[in-house]
Design an enzyme around this catalytic site. Sequence first.
Site, PDB file in Angstrom:
ATOM      1  N   HIS A 164      40.095  40.804  32.977  1.00 50.68           N
ATOM      2  CA  HIS A 164      39.391  39.556  33.301  1.00 50.68           C
ATOM      3  C   HIS A 164      39.936  38.362  32.522  1.00 50.68           C
ATOM      4  O   HIS A 164      39.757  37.212  32.947  1.00 50.68           O
ATOM      5  CB  HIS A 164      37.895  39.717  33.041  1.00 50.68           C
ATOM      6  CG  HIS A 164      37.023  38.773  33.814  1.00 50.68           C
ATOM      7  ND1 HIS A 164      37.425  37.497  34.188  1.00 50.68           N
ATOM      8  CD2 HIS A 164      35.754  38.910  34.299  1.00 50.68           C
ATOM      9  CE1 HIS A 164      36.448  36.907  34.860  1.00 50.68           C
ATOM     10  NE2 HIS A 164      35.431  37.741  34.943  1.00 50.68           N
ATOM     11  N   ASN A 385      43.678  40.089  54.485  1.00 53.91           N
ATOM     12  CA  ASN A 385      44.208  40.879  55.597  1.00 53.91           C
ATOM     13  C   ASN A 385      45.640  41.295  55.292  1.00 53.91           C
ATOM     14  O   ASN A 385      46.552  40.473  55.313  1.00 53.91           O
ATOM     15  CB  ASN A 385      44.137  40.051  56.886  1.00 53.91           C
ATOM     16  CG  ASN A 385      44.763  40.749  58.071  1.00 53.91           C
ATOM     17  OD1 ASN A 385      45.125  41.933  58.009  1.00 53.91           O
ATOM     18  ND2 ASN A 385      44.916  40.023  59.172  1.00 53.91           N
TER      19      ASN A 385
END
Length: 459
Positions: A164, A385
């Site tokens: 992170h 995608n």
Amino acid sequence: MMPFSVLQVKRLQLELITPAKPTLQETKFLSDIDDQEGLRFQVPVIMCYKDNPSLNKNCNPVKVIREALSRALVYYYPLAGRLKEGPNRKLMVDCNGEGILFVEASADVTLEQLGDKILPPCPLLEEFLFNFPGSDGIIGCPLLLVQVTCLTCGGFILALRVNHTMCDAPGLLLFLTAIAEMARGAHAPSILPVWERELLFSRDPPRITCVHHEYEDVIDHSDGSYASSNQSNMVQRSFYFGAKEMRVLRKQIPPHVISTCSTFDLITACLSKCRTLALKINPKQAVRVSCVVNARGKHHNVRLPLRYYGNAFAFPTAVSKAEPLCKNPLGYALELVKKAKATMNEEYLRSVADLLVLRGRPQYSSTGSYLIVSDNTRAGFGDVNFGWGQPVFAGPAKALDLISFYVQHKNNTEDGILVPMCLPSSAMERFQQELERITQEPKEDICNNLRSTRIMSMM
């Protein structure tokens, strides 16, 4: 559909994926927001895709994604490096091109058979994102682990774990979008990333100009049931907020208040109240709820490039004694949340960076009376995608101790929000009961509806 009895996942040998071309060998400093103690952990994300032969006939997702990762790392080459720590705990990344971890896997199950088990808190996460020994550290370890698991139906699951300190959700999305574009044949990302972490360095001299309840030292006067160090005591469940739940919550808020509040505000107020009741927090104890607020864009006046993929947020915090939070109507908690979020602006973020430097990059408060919520419903993970269309589900794989992520989810025929929670087992049942009570439609309203659903818990 036929359920599966025992999931068998076969993994091939762990690989290191390096940038497809030579990249700069240099050392880059992280920002003073990036390297705070509270961000020195790994975040798991899961993305699930159906087979789509009309879009990608005979293509192997492992091969496609492996190659796309390597090409994307040319532009995001710091992610292929390793963190090291300098004086005053300052983090920097050694851009040495050592690479990220990648593993190919297969599972004898279909996406349909998995059903809700792909949703947070994903009970099969350790199968779809194996924690290789020694891989989950912060200093000197790979910054990213990716596992692509092919399913018998032709679909696949991409699970990853990212350090992170290197990026937040919008930053990770930039990287994932670059990979997806490469996977679909692009020669370069449509958005070229920038590092520029110096934009969020502390000021000279550093000066704390705002109140930051999130970093205050807190004495916990609760009964001790919330012991985050005792993970065997903690359980996770997810709770779904659909149209019915939101309608019931809105009816509890005065019209002049509800007109200016968001869905996020309302859910956060609800969770804060129910969680406080469930934990049986001392009535005189201060309860804190922090809202992760993104600094990007025009709304908060923070001048950052849209291509910036570092951490660019703060968590302004609402504070109240437990007694008024529990006894007052829901509107009380809602006003606290709205006021806390309204404090976020450029000065607030600069003040956070200065505080972190002056106080040695501290951890945020970590008592059971503290909750952090992060809205990922608009993060864009569902638009990634790789050539197989949009994912069936994409987002954080679970809650992280005090941190809950809000994720978009379609339940049956409606779009709603799924919220994973982490609580002591003794408090989780009480939490669900409080949540059901506060979202229960009055009897007269139920009679007027053909169908009524209740808060759903997903184990």
